[in-house]
Design a protein around this motif. Structure first.
Motif, short mmCIF file in Angstrom:
data_model
loop_
_atom_site.label_atom_id
_atom_site.label_comp_id
_atom_site.label_asym_id
_atom_site.label_seq_id
_atom_site.Cartn_x
_atom_site.Cartn_y
_atom_site.Cartn_z
N PHE A 71 0.85 -13.23 -6.48
CA PHE A 71 0.01 -12.26 -7.17
C PHE A 71 -0.86 -11.51 -6.17
CE2 PHE A 71 -3.67 -10.63 -9.34
CZ PHE A 71 -3.10 -9.99 -10.43
N MET A 72 -1.48 -12.25 -5.25
CA MET A 72 -2.34 -11.63 -4.24
C MET A 72 -1.56 -10.62 -3.41
SD MET A 72 -5.30 -11.34 -3.05
CE MET A 72 -6.28 -11.03 -1.63
N SER A 73 -0.36 -10.99 -3.03
CA SER A 73 0.48 -10.10 -2.25
C SER A 73 0.81 -8.83 -3.06
CB SER A 73 1.77 -10.83 -1.86
OG SER A 73 2.65 -9.96 -1.21
N GLY A 74 1.12 -9.01 -4.32
CA GLY A 74 1.40 -7.87 -5.20
C GLY A 74 0.19 -6.99 -5.39
N TYR A 75 -0.99 -7.62 -5.53
CA TYR A 75 -2.23 -6.87 -5.70
C TYR A 75 -2.52 -6.03 -4.46
CZ TYR A 75 -7.25 -6.01 -6.39
OH TYR A 75 -8.49 -5.42 -6.51
N LEU A 76 -2.38 -6.62 -3.29
CA LEU A 76 -2.61 -5.88 -2.05
C LEU A 76 -1.60 -4.75 -1.89
CD1 LEU A 76 -3.51 -8.80 0.39
CD2 LEU A 76 -5.07 -7.17 -0.73
N ASP A 77 -0.37 -5.01 -2.28
CA ASP A 77 0.66 -3.97 -2.28
C ASP A 77 0.26 -2.81 -3.18
OD1 ASP A 77 2.77 -4.24 -0.60
OD2 ASP A 77 4.17 -5.01 -2.12
N ALA A 78 -0.21 -3.14 -4.38
CA ALA A 78 -0.62 -2.11 -5.34
C ALA A 78 -1.80 -1.29 -4.81
CB ALA A 78 -0.97 -2.75 -6.69
N LEU A 79 -2.78 -1.97 -4.19
CA LEU A 79 -3.92 -1.26 -3.61
C LEU A 79 -3.47 -0.28 -2.54
CD1 LEU A 79 -6.58 -4.10 -3.18
CD2 LEU A 79 -6.50 -2.32 -4.93
N SER A 80 -2.59 -0.75 -1.69
CA SER A 80 -2.06 0.10 -0.63
C SER A 80 -1.31 1.30 -1.21
CB SER A 80 -1.15 -0.75 0.26
OG SER A 80 -0.61 0.02 1.29
N LEU A 81 -0.55 1.05 -2.25
CA LEU A 81 0.22 2.11 -2.89
C LEU A 81 -0.70 3.17 -3.52
CD1 LEU A 81 2.98 3.23 -3.68
CD2 LEU A 81 2.93 1.74 -5.68
N VAL A 82 -1.77 2.73 -4.17
CA VAL A 82 -2.72 3.68 -4.77
C VAL A 82 -3.32 4.57 -3.67
CG1 VAL A 82 -4.99 3.86 -5.91
CG2 VAL A 82 -3.24 2.33 -6.82
N GLU A 83 -3.71 3.97 -2.56
CA GLU A 83 -4.26 4.75 -1.44
C GLU A 83 -3.24 5.76 -0.91
OE1 GLU A 83 -6.99 2.91 1.67
OE2 GLU A 83 -5.85 1.19 0.91
N ARG A 84 -2.01 5.28 -0.69
CA ARG A 84 -0.96 6.17 -0.16
C ARG A 84 -0.64 7.29 -1.13
NH1 ARG A 84 1.73 1.39 0.98
NH2 ARG A 84 3.46 1.96 -0.38
N LEU A 85 -0.59 6.97 -2.42
CA LEU A 85 -0.29 8.00 -3.42
C LEU A 85 -1.37 9.07 -3.44
CD1 LEU A 85 1.14 5.91 -6.38
CD2 LEU A 85 2.35 7.64 -5.04
N HIS A 86 -2.63 8.67 -3.31
CA HIS A 86 -3.71 9.67 -3.30
C HIS A 86 -3.57 10.59 -2.08
CE1 HIS A 86 -7.48 11.64 -3.96
NE2 HIS A 86 -7.88 11.30 -2.75
N ARG A 87 -3.34 10.00 -0.92
CA ARG A 87 -3.17 10.83 0.29
C ARG A 87 -1.95 11.73 0.17
NH1 ARG A 87 -4.73 6.02 2.87
NH2 ARG A 87 -2.58 5.55 3.43
N LEU A 88 -0.87 11.19 -0.41
CA LEU A 88 0.35 11.97 -0.60
C LEU A 88 0.13 13.12 -1.59
CD1 LEU A 88 3.28 12.06 0.35
CD2 LEU A 88 3.86 10.46 -1.48
N LEU A 89 -0.64 12.87 -2.64
CA LEU A 89 -0.97 13.92 -3.59
C LEU A 89 -1.68 15.07 -2.89
CD1 LEU A 89 -1.26 15.11 -6.45
CD2 LEU A 89 -3.34 13.74 -6.68
N LEU A 90 -2.64 14.73 -2.02
CA LEU A 90 -3.35 15.76 -1.26
C LEU A 90 -2.38 16.53 -0.37
CD1 LEU A 90 -6.64 13.85 -0.32
CD2 LEU A 90 -6.29 15.49 -2.18
N ASP A 91 -1.44 15.83 0.25
CA ASP A 91 -0.44 16.50 1.10
C ASP A 91 0.47 17.42 0.28
OD1 ASP A 91 -1.38 15.30 3.41
OD2 ASP A 91 0.16 13.73 3.44
N VAL A 92 0.84 16.98 -0.92
CA VAL A 92 1.71 17.79 -1.79
C VAL A 92 0.98 19.08 -2.18
CG1 VAL A 92 2.70 17.86 -4.13
CG2 VAL A 92 3.13 15.90 -2.65
N ILE A 93 -0.30 18.96 -2.51
CA ILE A 93 -1.09 20.15 -2.87
C ILE A 93 -1.22 21.07 -1.65
CG2 ILE A 93 -3.39 20.96 -3.55
CD1 ILE A 93 -3.58 18.37 -5.28
#
Length: 166
Positions: A16-38
């Motif tokens: 679960f901890m590993s999955g949670y950390l993965d999800a946190l990392s993904l949220v951060e990456r998605l936000h940065r990627l959204l800014l790049d897409v814009i």
């Protein structure tokens, strides 16, 4: 005096901890990627005056008239310095600002036509993304509902943690 030691974590806790950390990392990456897409879309159409964070701010304000404080509490807050971005957007003519009649320290902002044009550009980009995600079978309505509901639960949990601390 003896101290109680918590039980050793189980393999499923580690998972679960590993999955949670993965999800946190993904949220951060998605936000940065959204800014790049814009940013990429703006370069494509020749908008160079404002950045992606400022464009998201305009998109999120939409047709509302808000204060800087409301931007934060409504979850529209983008980036580390909302006051700086608001000031720049006013200077560049994307937003009107006016002191509140009741609380003279507070400033209310709303989009100008120039700001609404940027908001519309971002809205069209997001519409194309939504169509593409569905049309290409990347994500359907059920999938997006599950993701949004899960993220809202995490948001509520984190918000409760912050309130609990203070």
């Amino acid at each position: 005096m003896s101290f109680h030691h918590p039980p050793a974590p189980t393999a499923s806790d580690h998972g679960f901890m590993s999955g949670y950390l993965d999800a946190l990392s993904l949220v951060e990456r998605l936000h940065r990627l959204l800014l790049d897409v814009i940013k990429d879309e703006f370069e494509r159409v020749g908008v160079i005056e404002i950045n992606a964070v400022q464009a998201l701010l305009l998109f999120n304000i939409g047709d509302n008239e808000v204060t800087a404080g409301e931007l934060k509490t409504r979850g529209y807050y983008q980036g580390s310095n909302v006051s700086y971005n608001l000031k720049k957007l006013v200077e560049m003519g994307y937003m009107h600002h006016q002191r509140c009649e009741i609380d003279r320290r507070s400033v209310r902002v709303r989009l100008t036509q120039k700001g609404r044009d940027i908001r519309d550009l971002v809205a069209k980009l997001f519409e194309r993304h939504a169509d593409g995600l569905q049309g290409n079978g990347v994500l359907g309505a059920d999938g997006i509902d599950v993701i949004a509901a899960s993220l809202r639960r995490v948001e509520r949990y984190w918000t409760d943690q912050i309130r609990y601390i203070y």
